[in-house]
Design an enzyme around this catalytic site. Structure first.
Site, PDB file in Angstrom:
ATOM      1  N   PRO A  78       1.336  -1.232   0.203  1.00  0.00           N
ATOM      2  CG  PRO A  78      -0.704  -1.481   1.759  1.00  0.00           C
ATOM      3  CD  PRO A  78       0.632  -2.253   0.658  1.00  0.00           C
ATOM      4  CD  GLU A  79       2.754   3.316  -4.420  1.00  0.00           C
ATOM      5  OE1 GLU A  79       2.299   4.489  -4.646  1.00  0.00           O
ATOM      6  OE2 GLU A  79       2.628   2.384  -5.528  1.00  0.00           O
TER       7      GLU A  79
ATOM      8  CE  LYS B  59       5.571   3.631   0.060  1.00  0.00           C
ATOM      9  NZ  LYS B  59       6.480   2.239  -0.830  1.00  0.00           N
TER      10      LYS B  59
ATOM     11  CG  ASN C 174       6.792  -1.594  -6.688  1.00  0.00           C
ATOM     12  OD1 ASN C 174       8.145  -0.522  -6.546  1.00  0.00           O
ATOM     13  ND2 ASN C 174       6.963  -2.591  -6.006  1.00  0.00           N
TER      14      ASN C 174
ATOM     15  NE  ARG D  61      10.834  -7.685  -5.804  1.00  0.00           N
ATOM     16  CZ  ARG D  61      11.821  -7.824  -5.231  1.00  0.00           C
ATOM     17  NH1 ARG D  61      11.879  -8.523  -3.683  1.00  0.00           N
ATOM     18  NH2 ARG D  61      12.116  -9.060  -5.820  1.00  0.00           N
TER      19      ARG D  61
END
Length: 257
Positions: free
Chosen positions: A2-3, A51, A163, A245
């Site tokens: 999660p970003e 984050k 990502n 990734r």
């Protein structure tokens, strides 16, 4: 993983359920904090930084990081949990709501005075009220030979990008992710794009990716098949790792340096 936008919205949900209310239950299912009891304490606020998420009482700050699979969910008291109880790592409840953190990557209970130790090393928070584009630009420019795809992912430069958004930001700026930071003609515009993209994702969900996860699909600008690769990782990694990734880009719109 999660970003920043996901953590920002999680903080909003928890703020609605917990802020201004007194805890009637606290249960930390991690050995170090298993005996901590916050019953009777009032939650003052819930905030995010990059984050990282913080639930603050007047005395302590509950710091959590979602890592790869973590999620906070809010239930009405007595409502059945929607994920297995064995995965719960933190439970906070008041007379009306129960907030449960499942599969959290990190759980800490810190004195309020020590909260800063968690984020002192981070760059400016892209979604924070004190967002500082000049400081973000300075940090990025400090290592001019570093690939921009790696620099954007480094939380010490800008806090909140993962990502997904590093691929999207590079696509929007027509920059190949392996381009050295020092070779980007308008680095300030890339910083501004980062702020705009993450802000839009946080405040106007759902965000629809243009290149992330769209290998071999047509570029929305020119129609060229989207490509993907690992950057700074083992290029022999499997497809799941490649998706989680990897970087995604248009070979035509974003020619390599």
């Amino acid at each position: 993983m999660p970003e920043g936008d996901t953590v920002f919205r999680a903080a909003q949900r928890l703020r609605t359920a917990l802020a201004g209310r007194t805890l009637t239950r606290s249960d930390f299912r991690v050995p170090r904090y298993a005996t901590v009891d916050l019953v009777g304490e009032r939650v003052e606020e819930v905030v995010s930084y990059g984050k990282h998420l913080f639930i603050r009482t007047d005395r302590v700050s509950i710091h959590t990081h979602l890592k790869m699979e973590g999620v906070w969910r809010v239930f009405h008291r007595g409502q059945r949990w929607t994920k297995p109880a064995v995965t719960a790592r933190a439970v906070l409840a008041n007379d009306e709501f129960e907030a449960v953190g499942f599969s959290l990557g990190k759980v800490q209970v810190l004195l309020r005075a020590d909260e800063h130790t968690v984020i002192d090393h981070l760059g400016p928070d892209l979604l924070g009220p004190e967002w500082d584009p000049a400081e973000a630009l300075r940090r990025l420019a400090e290592y001019p030979r570093r690939a921009v795809g790696l620099a954007l992912l480094d939380q010490r430069n800008l806090a909140g990008i993962g990502n997904i958004y590093r691929s999207e930001i590079c696509f929007l700026r027509k920059v190949h992710p392996v381009t050295p930071v020092g070779d980007i003609p308008d680095l300030a515009a890339l910083v501004d794009e980062s702020h705009r993209v993450l802000g839009k994702a946080a405040h106007e969900p759902p965000w629809r990716a243009m290149v992330y996860g769209r290998t071999r699909r047509s570029c929305p600008r020119c129609g060229t098949p989207i490509a993907s690769q690992l950057l700074g990782e083992d290029e022999s990694a499997d497809r799941i790792t490649q998706r989680e990734r990897g970087i995604f880009f248009c070979p035509k719109c974003q020619p390599p340096p």
